[in-house]
Write an enzyme that holds these catalytic residues in place. Structure first.
Site, PDB file in Angstrom:
ATOM      1  CB  CYS A  49      -0.957  -0.001   1.183  1.00 52.42           C
ATOM      2  SG  CYS A  49      -0.199  -0.546   2.715  1.00 52.42           S
ATOM      3  CG  HIS A  71      -0.906   4.053   4.533  1.00 47.54           C
ATOM      4  ND1 HIS A  71      -1.614   3.667   5.655  1.00 47.54           N
ATOM      5  CD2 HIS A  71      -0.433   2.910   3.971  1.00 47.54           C
ATOM      6  CE1 HIS A  71      -1.578   2.340   5.753  1.00 47.54           C
ATOM      7  NE2 HIS A  71      -0.882   1.860   4.748  1.00 47.54           N
TER       8      HIS A  71
END
Ligand code: A2P
Length: 338
Positions: free
Chosen positions: A131, A244
């Protein structure tokens, strides 16, 4: 329109759930959707397009008649079942780290190296990157194409949803416990995550880096097809549920100004520039959560070196960082290859 039988492996998990939502939202041409998980999920059903679909227990016969398998049930499940699925004629898009660095298995971010998808023919498997790597390379690629990136220094601020459902529950439970002056229960992470930052994601290896950091380093070189890009990473888990954030510092071969980077990125696929410090506008995890784009802001020249740029890159780790990227790969696969 042609339609395809699709299996979601790990359908009851954080990423699996997002894959089902994204297939639905993007109107992926599904004829039959097979939802696979462990025995623990026997008897459960999940919603897809207003219908309730029973979860089936994953086994060696699960892939008969399935054309596309979207795997997100952990590395050991992929190691065992992705080759079984591939032998049954199913193309696997694998979200785990099991095959990412296997040389003849493509590692794909559609905005960066869509041409690699054709290599699915080697093993019947396409790997979806980590990710943190995906959102970073989406922002790096246009700059690399323009002025060649020599070195990247990245520090991440990663949401707990990347660890899965258990971690989402743990952050919530610890936060509630601490606000009620109770002892927090620590199970998923090595330390308390609520009100804390953990400079450890995954396990440490001999060179002092964590596996997560090495994934960012190695996967970036593979996706960008350029082993000469030097990358160093510090990955940190923070008490954020979704999305994130990353502080990315790059050194380029040729000089590029912050205005030029802003201009390049504002035209780049999958990127939205949010960069107006005078209005206190910059990408935030709470805004990126639930969205598809990778948001870039705080773009400025690094005054400590000749050709350097700093930027702040934020994206929803379950969507672009996992489920959306996998479904985008599947979309190209059916458009160009199947
Ligand atoms: P289950 O819910 O039945 O345990 P997360 O990353 O959010 O923790 O989700 C992990 C996903 O992987 C879940 O869907 C989980 O199913 C699935 N999974 C875990 N172990 C297995 C297994 N042995 N066989 C099939 N699916 C598994």
């Amino acid at each position: 329109m042609r339609t395809f039988n699709v299996a979601v492996v790990g359908a009851t998990g954080a990423v699996g759930n997002e894959i089902i939502r994204i297939l639905e939202e993007r109107n992926f041409p599904v004829s039959q959707l097979k939802l696979l998980a462990s025995e623990r999920s026997l008897g459960k059903s999940l919603e897809y397009k207003g219908k309730s679909i029973p979860v089936e227990v994953l086994n060696e016969d699960s892939f008969e008649g399935v054309q596309i398998g979207l795997f997100s049930a952990g590395g050991s499940i992929s190691e065992k079942f992705a080759p079984i699925a591939a032998r049954a004629g199913c193309v696997v898009v694998d979200n785990t780290s099991a095959f990412r660095m296997v040389h003849d298995i493509p590692l794909v971010v559609p905005e960066v190296n869509p041409e690699a998808i054709g290599q699915y023919k080697n093993k019947g498997i396409i790997a979806n990157p980590n990710c943190s790597t995906i959102q970073m390379v989406v922002a790096l690629k246009p700059i690399h194409d323009a002025v060649r990136i020599k070195r990247v220094v990245v520090s991440t601020y990663q949401a707990v949803s990347g660890t899965g459902k258990k971690a989402i529950d743990e952050l919530e439970a610890q936060t509630r416990a601490l606000l009620a002056c109770q002892e927090p229960v620590v199970k998923v992470y090595p330390h308390q995550i609520a009100f804390n930052c953990l400079p450890q994601i995954d396990v440490f290896i001999d060179n002092g880096y964590t596996k997560e950091e090495m994934k960012m380093i190695n996967e970036t070189k593979k996706i960008m097809s350029d082993p000469s890009i030097a990358v160093t990473a510090t990955t940190v888990r923070v008490p954020v549920f979704y999305a994130h954030s990353e502080s990315v510092n790059i050194e380029t071969e040729k000089k590029i100004t912050s205005a030029e980077v802003r201009d390049l990125l504002s035209k780049a696929p999958g990127v939205k520039v949010v960069d107006d410090p005078s209005q206190k506008l910059y990408p935030l995890a709470i805004h990126a959560a639930g969205k598809d784009d990778t948001y870039v802001g705080r773009i400025r020249e690094d005054e400590s070196i000749a050709n350097g740029i700093n930027m702040w890159v934020v994206s929803d780790n379950l969507r672009k960082g996992a489920a959306l990227n996998a479904v985008q790969i599947a979309e190209i696969l059916i458009r160009d290859y199947l």
